[in-house]
Design a protein around this motif. Structure first.
Motif, PDB file in Angstrom:
ATOM      1  N   UNK A  68       0.817  -1.206   0.000  1.00 11.90           N
ATOM      2  CA  UNK A  68       0.000   0.000   0.000  1.00 11.90           C
ATOM      3  C   UNK A  68       0.853   1.259   0.000  1.00 11.90           C
ATOM      4  N   UNK A  69       0.295   2.324  -0.563  1.00 10.37           N
ATOM      5  CA  UNK A  69       0.966   3.617  -0.596  1.00 10.37           C
ATOM      6  C   UNK A  69      -0.035   4.715  -0.279  1.00 10.37           C
ATOM      7  N   UNK A  70       0.271   5.522   0.732  1.00  2.79           N
ATOM      8  CA  UNK A  70      -0.565   6.663   1.068  1.00  2.79           C
ATOM      9  C   UNK A  70       0.089   7.928   0.517  1.00  2.79           C
ATOM     10  N   UNK A  71      -0.717   8.820  -0.021  1.00  4.05           N
ATOM     11  CA  UNK A  71      -0.211  10.063  -0.576  1.00  4.05           C
ATOM     12  C   UNK A  71      -1.273  11.136  -0.436  1.00  4.05           C
ATOM     13  N   UNK A  72      -0.873  12.385  -0.597  1.00  5.95           N
ATOM     14  CA  UNK A  72      -1.835  13.478  -0.517  1.00  5.95           C
ATOM     15  C   UNK A  72      -1.551  14.516  -1.594  1.00  5.95           C
ATOM     16  N   UNK A  73      -2.618  15.129  -2.078  1.00  6.79           N
ATOM     17  CA  UNK A  73      -2.509  16.200  -3.042  1.00  6.79           C
ATOM     18  C   UNK A  73      -3.217  17.418  -2.489  1.00  6.79           C
ATOM     19  N   UNK A  75      -3.433  20.490  -3.369  1.00  7.29           N
ATOM     20  CA  UNK A  75      -4.132  21.351  -4.314  1.00  7.29           C
ATOM     21  C   UNK A  75      -5.575  20.906  -4.534  1.00  7.29           C
ATOM     22  N   UNK A  76      -5.829  19.600  -4.400  1.00 11.49           N
ATOM     23  CA  UNK A  76      -7.168  19.037  -4.576  1.00 11.49           C
ATOM     24  C   UNK A  76      -7.818  18.678  -3.247  1.00 11.49           C
ATOM     25  N   UNK A  77      -7.129  18.973  -2.122  1.00 11.70           N
ATOM     26  CA  UNK A  77      -7.625  18.631  -0.793  1.00 11.70           C
ATOM     27  C   UNK A  77      -8.036  17.166  -0.713  1.00 11.70           C
ATOM     28  N   UNK A  78      -7.142  16.306  -1.176  1.00 10.11           N
ATOM     29  CA  UNK A  78      -7.439  14.885  -1.270  1.00 10.11           C
ATOM     30  C   UNK A  78      -6.271  14.044  -0.774  1.00 10.11           C
ATOM     31  N   UNK A  79      -6.587  12.973  -0.065  1.00 10.75           N
ATOM     32  CA  UNK A  79      -5.593  11.993   0.352  1.00 10.75           C
ATOM     33  C   UNK A  79      -5.978  10.661  -0.275  1.00 10.75           C
ATOM     34  N   UNK A  80      -4.978   9.867  -0.681  1.00  6.82           N
ATOM     35  CA  UNK A  80      -5.215   8.618  -1.385  1.00  6.82           C
ATOM     36  C   UNK A  80      -4.591   7.440  -0.652  1.00  6.82           C
ATOM     37  N   UNK A  81      -5.152   6.265  -0.879  1.00  8.23           N
ATOM     38  CA  UNK A  81      -4.562   5.022  -0.414  1.00  8.23           C
ATOM     39  C   UNK A  81      -4.607   4.039  -1.575  1.00  8.23           C
ATOM     40  N   UNK A  82      -3.448   3.781  -2.165  1.00  6.23           N
ATOM     41  CA  UNK A  82      -3.325   2.800  -3.237  1.00  6.23           C
ATOM     42  C   UNK A  82      -3.012   1.452  -2.613  1.00  6.23           C
ATOM     43  N   UNK A  83      -3.862   0.460  -2.846  1.00  7.57           N
ATOM     44  CA  UNK A  83      -3.692  -0.866  -2.277  1.00  7.57           C
ATOM     45  C   UNK A  83      -3.525  -1.886  -3.398  1.00  7.57           C
ATOM     46  N   UNK A  84      -2.424  -2.627  -3.358  1.00  8.55           N
ATOM     47  CA  UNK A  84      -2.125  -3.652  -4.342  1.00  8.55           C
ATOM     48  C   UNK A  84      -2.039  -5.017  -3.672  1.00  8.55           C
ATOM     49  N   UNK A  85      -2.053  -6.069  -4.494  1.00 10.51           N
ATOM     50  CA  UNK A  85      -1.963  -7.443  -3.988  1.00 10.51           C
ATOM     51  C   UNK A  85      -2.934  -7.674  -2.840  1.00 10.51           C
ATOM     52  N   UNK A  86      -4.168  -7.284  -3.042  1.00 12.70           N
ATOM     53  CA  UNK A  86      -5.175  -7.367  -1.986  1.00 12.70           C
ATOM     54  C   UNK A  86      -5.462  -8.808  -1.584  1.00 12.70           C
ATOM     55  N   UNK A  87      -5.733  -8.985  -0.300  1.00 11.54           N
ATOM     56  CA  UNK A  87      -6.030 -10.284   0.289  1.00 11.54           C
ATOM     57  C   UNK A  87      -7.418 -10.261   0.904  1.00 11.54           C
TER      58      UNK A  87
END
Length: 123
Positions: A68-73, A75-87
């Protein structure tokens, strides 16, 4: 007051990927560290990931490190959570959170919560 709205949840097969988004409004987005928690019925809410106000520091629970990778932008007032290889054990309601520090979030401290978005991982 801060309002948090999550999106991006859904049904995905094991091994697949999902990208969660959280839109913040009210207080300035950059004033808070942001994070993600998850909860399943009958269990306590669990810390997943957090990111500092500046976006330079990130923290993850051991079970999602490397996937997983957490990031924030800001300028768009948004935070993301990219989740891969989900179980299948990733299945839960995922909540966006905001607080004073990312370390505080890692220690289960949060001032604001979103409404949650369902993530279901099938075998």
């Amino acid at each position: 007051q801060v309002q948090l709205v999550e999106s991006g949840g859904g049904l995905v097969q094991a091994g697949g990927s999902l990208r969660l988004s959280c839109a913040a409004s009210g207080r300035t987005f950059s004033s808070y560290a942001m994070g993600w928690f998850r909860q399943v019925p009958g269990k306590e809410r669990e810390f997943v990931a957090a990111i500092s106000r500046s976006g330079t520091s990130t923290y993850y629970t051991e079970s999602v490190k490397g996937r997983s990778t957490i990031s924030r932008g800001n300028a768009k007032n948004t935070v993301y959570l990219q989740m891969n290889s989900l179980k299948p054990e990733d299945t839960a309601v995922y909540y966006c959170a905001a607080s004073d520090s990312a370390i505080g979030l890692r220690n289960n401290e949060s001032r604001y919560w979103g409404q949650g978005t369902q993530v279901t991982v099938s075998s």
